[in-house]
Design an enzyme around this catalytic site. Structure first.
Site, short mmCIF file in Angstrom:
data_model
loop_
_atom_site.label_atom_id
_atom_site.label_comp_id
_atom_site.label_asym_id
_atom_site.label_seq_id
_atom_site.Cartn_x
_atom_site.Cartn_y
_atom_site.Cartn_z
N HIS A 1 -3.51 -24.98 8.31
CA HIS A 1 -4.73 -25.38 9.93
C HIS A 1 -3.69 -25.38 10.92
O HIS A 1 -3.00 -26.39 11.18
CB HIS A 1 -4.24 -27.38 9.39
N ASP B 1 1.20 -23.35 5.93
CA ASP B 1 -0.19 -24.47 6.25
C ASP B 1 -0.72 -22.72 7.44
O ASP B 1 -0.82 -23.10 8.56
CB ASP B 1 0.42 -25.13 7.05
C1 B12 Z 1 -10.08 -27.70 8.55
C2 B12 Z 1 -9.94 -28.00 6.72
C3 B12 Z 1 -8.94 -26.69 6.38
C4 B12 Z 1 -9.50 -24.94 7.06
C5 B12 Z 1 -8.82 -25.06 8.35
C6 B12 Z 1 -8.99 -23.82 8.98
C7 B12 Z 1 -8.22 -23.45 9.71
N1 B12 Z 1 -7.76 -22.25 10.37
O1 B12 Z 1 -7.13 -24.42 10.28
C8 B12 Z 1 -9.30 -24.49 5.34
C9 B12 Z 1 -10.61 -24.27 4.53
C10 B12 Z 1 -8.97 -23.22 5.90
C11 B12 Z 1 -8.60 -25.02 4.71
C12 B12 Z 1 -7.98 -25.24 4.00
C13 B12 Z 1 -6.57 -25.74 3.13
N2 B12 Z 1 -7.31 -26.99 2.75
CO1 B12 Z 1 -7.77 -28.04 4.49
N3 B12 Z 1 -9.05 -29.55 6.05
C14 B12 Z 1 -9.32 -29.10 6.56
C15 B12 Z 1 -9.38 -30.52 7.95
C16 B12 Z 1 -11.35 -30.45 7.07
C17 B12 Z 1 -9.88 -30.74 8.75
C18 B12 Z 1 -8.59 -30.30 9.27
C19 B12 Z 1 -8.38 -29.94 11.27
O2 B12 Z 1 -8.47 -29.33 11.37
N4 B12 Z 1 -8.56 -31.62 11.93
C20 B12 Z 1 -9.00 -31.21 13.06
C21 B12 Z 1 -7.48 -31.75 14.07
C22 B12 Z 1 -7.60 -31.30 16.27
O3 B12 Z 1 -6.75 -32.62 13.25
P1 B12 Z 1 -5.01 -32.82 13.01
O4 B12 Z 1 -4.78 -31.04 12.90
O5 B12 Z 1 -4.83 -33.89 12.33
O6 B12 Z 1 -3.98 -32.65 14.52
C23 B12 Z 1 -4.53 -33.52 15.83
C24 B12 Z 1 -3.66 -34.33 14.67
O7 B12 Z 1 -2.78 -35.32 13.90
C25 B12 Z 1 -2.11 -34.12 16.08
N5 B12 Z 1 -1.33 -33.19 15.87
C26 B12 Z 1 -1.14 -32.79 14.88
N6 B12 Z 1 -0.18 -32.15 14.61
C27 B12 Z 1 0.72 -32.27 15.57
C28 B12 Z 1 1.82 -32.42 15.65
C29 B12 Z 1 2.92 -33.41 17.16
C30 B12 Z 1 4.31 -33.46 17.04
C31 B12 Z 1 1.79 -34.24 17.53
C32 B12 Z 1 2.09 -35.28 18.34
C33 B12 Z 1 0.41 -34.63 17.02
C34 B12 Z 1 0.33 -33.64 16.73
O8 B12 Z 1 -2.69 -34.03 17.15
C35 B12 Z 1 -3.56 -33.37 16.69
C36 B12 Z 1 -5.03 -33.19 17.27
O9 B12 Z 1 -5.11 -34.65 17.86
C37 B12 Z 1 -8.53 -31.70 6.38
C38 B12 Z 1 -8.92 -32.76 6.75
C39 B12 Z 1 -9.07 -33.69 7.29
N7 B12 Z 1 -9.62 -34.95 7.74
O10 B12 Z 1 -7.87 -33.95 8.66
C40 B12 Z 1 -8.29 -30.53 5.57
C41 B12 Z 1 -7.08 -31.32 4.58
C42 B12 Z 1 -5.62 -30.98 5.87
N8 B12 Z 1 -7.13 -30.36 3.81
C43 B12 Z 1 -6.77 -29.80 2.68
C44 B12 Z 1 -5.84 -29.11 1.23
C45 B12 Z 1 -5.34 -30.33 0.54
C46 B12 Z 1 -6.25 -28.04 1.52
C47 B12 Z 1 -5.89 -26.95 1.26
C48 B12 Z 1 -4.67 -26.87 0.00
C49 B12 Z 1 -7.12 -26.92 0.15
C50 B12 Z 1 -7.06 -25.48 -1.38
N9 B12 Z 1 -6.76 -25.82 -2.92
O11 B12 Z 1 -6.87 -23.97 -0.59
C51 B12 Z 1 -5.70 -25.30 2.30
C52 B12 Z 1 -4.36 -25.16 2.01
C53 B12 Z 1 -3.89 -24.06 3.13
C54 B12 Z 1 -3.85 -23.36 4.04
N10 B12 Z 1 -2.45 -22.42 3.17
O12 B12 Z 1 -3.21 -23.95 4.38
C55 B12 Z 1 -5.77 -31.75 2.95
C56 B12 Z 1 -4.60 -32.15 2.72
C57 B12 Z 1 -4.15 -32.74 1.75
C58 B12 Z 1 -2.48 -33.57 1.72
N11 B12 Z 1 -2.41 -33.69 2.90
O13 B12 Z 1 -2.39 -34.58 1.22
C59 B12 Z 1 -6.86 -32.52 3.70
C60 B12 Z 1 -6.20 -33.47 3.73
C61 B12 Z 1 -8.14 -32.16 2.59
C62 B12 Z 1 -7.62 -34.12 2.19
N12 B12 Z 1 -8.47 -34.99 2.20
O14 B12 Z 1 -7.89 -33.49 0.71
N13 B12 Z 1 -8.89 -27.00 5.11
#
Ligand code: B12
Length: 141
Positions: free
Chosen positions: A17, A15
């Site tokens: 992300h 992953d």
């Molecule tokens: C940016 C992004 C990317 C970037 C990542 C860049 C990077 N270096 O991080 C890139 C372009 C590389 C990418 C690639 C892919 N992505 Co993407 N991506 C996103 C996106 C738009 C935002 C993610 C993000 O950064 N969010 C912001 C952060 C701050 O939020 P967060 O990670 O959720 O974390 C917060 C909370 O969740 C929490 N949290 C997180 N972890 C934990 C753990 C604990 C213990 C606790 C308490 C809290 C907590 O705290 C954080 C801060 O508030 C999401 C869409 C979305 N709305 O989430 C899709 C998304 C995650 N991606 C997705 C997909 C499918 C992919 C790819 C498979 C696409 C592809 N076919 O290639 C690839 C996977 C690559 C890989 N090997 O992982 C899907 C996942 C689908 C699913 N799970 O059902 C999403 C949801 C988009 C979608 N709607 O389809 N992605």
């Protein structure tokens, strides 16, 4: 009671992300925890190795790409084999593919051995309160 509680963070499997785990790590540090940040694409074996080496208290894992369930098959058992019985296991992010009820994820990941499971956009302060409370129960805070 330990002086500094050690927490391991990172995204599991392949992953990429990394943003959420970076924000989480920074917030943990600001809350006074000692954070060992493994970053993106961390194999389960690496979490275990670092937890052993650092005598960590908890692993706060992230997964967004939908493969966490596959990545984490047997993880708890490997932790137990490695003597990490006392390490708290938390996971958050987007834990499965497709729209569904978060409760299903919670049940699934608790069965996989996680102590706490968080939904997308979880409230970090509430999670830190859970962490403090779980650490207090274990006498580590
Ligand atoms: C940016 C992004 C990317 C970037 C990542 C860049 C990077 N270096 O991080 C890139 C372009 C590389 C990418 C690639 C892919 N992505 Co993407 N991506 C996103 C996106 C738009 C935002 C993610 C993000 O950064 N969010 C912001 C952060 C701050 O939020 P967060 O990670 O959720 O974390 C917060 C909370 O969740 C929490 N949290 C997180 N972890 C934990 C753990 C604990 C213990 C606790 C308490 C809290 C907590 O705290 C954080 C801060 O508030 C999401 C869409 C979305 N709305 O989430 C899709 C998304 C995650 N991606 C997705 C997909 C499918 C992919 C790819 C498979 C696409 C592809 N076919 O290639 C690839 C996977 C690559 C890989 N090997 O992982 C899907 C996942 C689908 C699913 N799970 O059902 C999403 C949801 C988009 C979608 N709607 O389809 N992605």
């Amino acid at each position: 009671m330990k002086d500094t509680v050690k927490i391991i963070t990172g995204t599991v499997g392949v992953d990429a992300h990394v943003i959420g785990t970076k924000i989480l790590s920074r917030a943990l540090r600001e809350a006074g925890f000692n954070v060992i940040e493994l970053g993106a694409q961390t194999p389960t074996e690496e979490f275990i190795k670092v937890a052993q080496e650092t005598d960590a208290d908890a692993i706060l894992m992230s997964s967004l790409y939908g493969m966490a369930e596959q990545d984490l098959q047997g993880f708890k058992e490997q932790c137990l084999e490695a003597g990490l019985d006392d390490v708290l296991l938390y996971i958050g992010g987007i834990l499965a593919v497709s729209k569904h009820d978060f409760k299903e994820d919670e049940v699934k990941f608790k069965k996989l051995g996680f102590d706490r499971v968080y939904p997308p956009e979880a409230d970090m302060e509430a999670a830190f309160e859970d962490l403090r409370s779980d650490l207090r129960i274990k006498g580590k805070m």
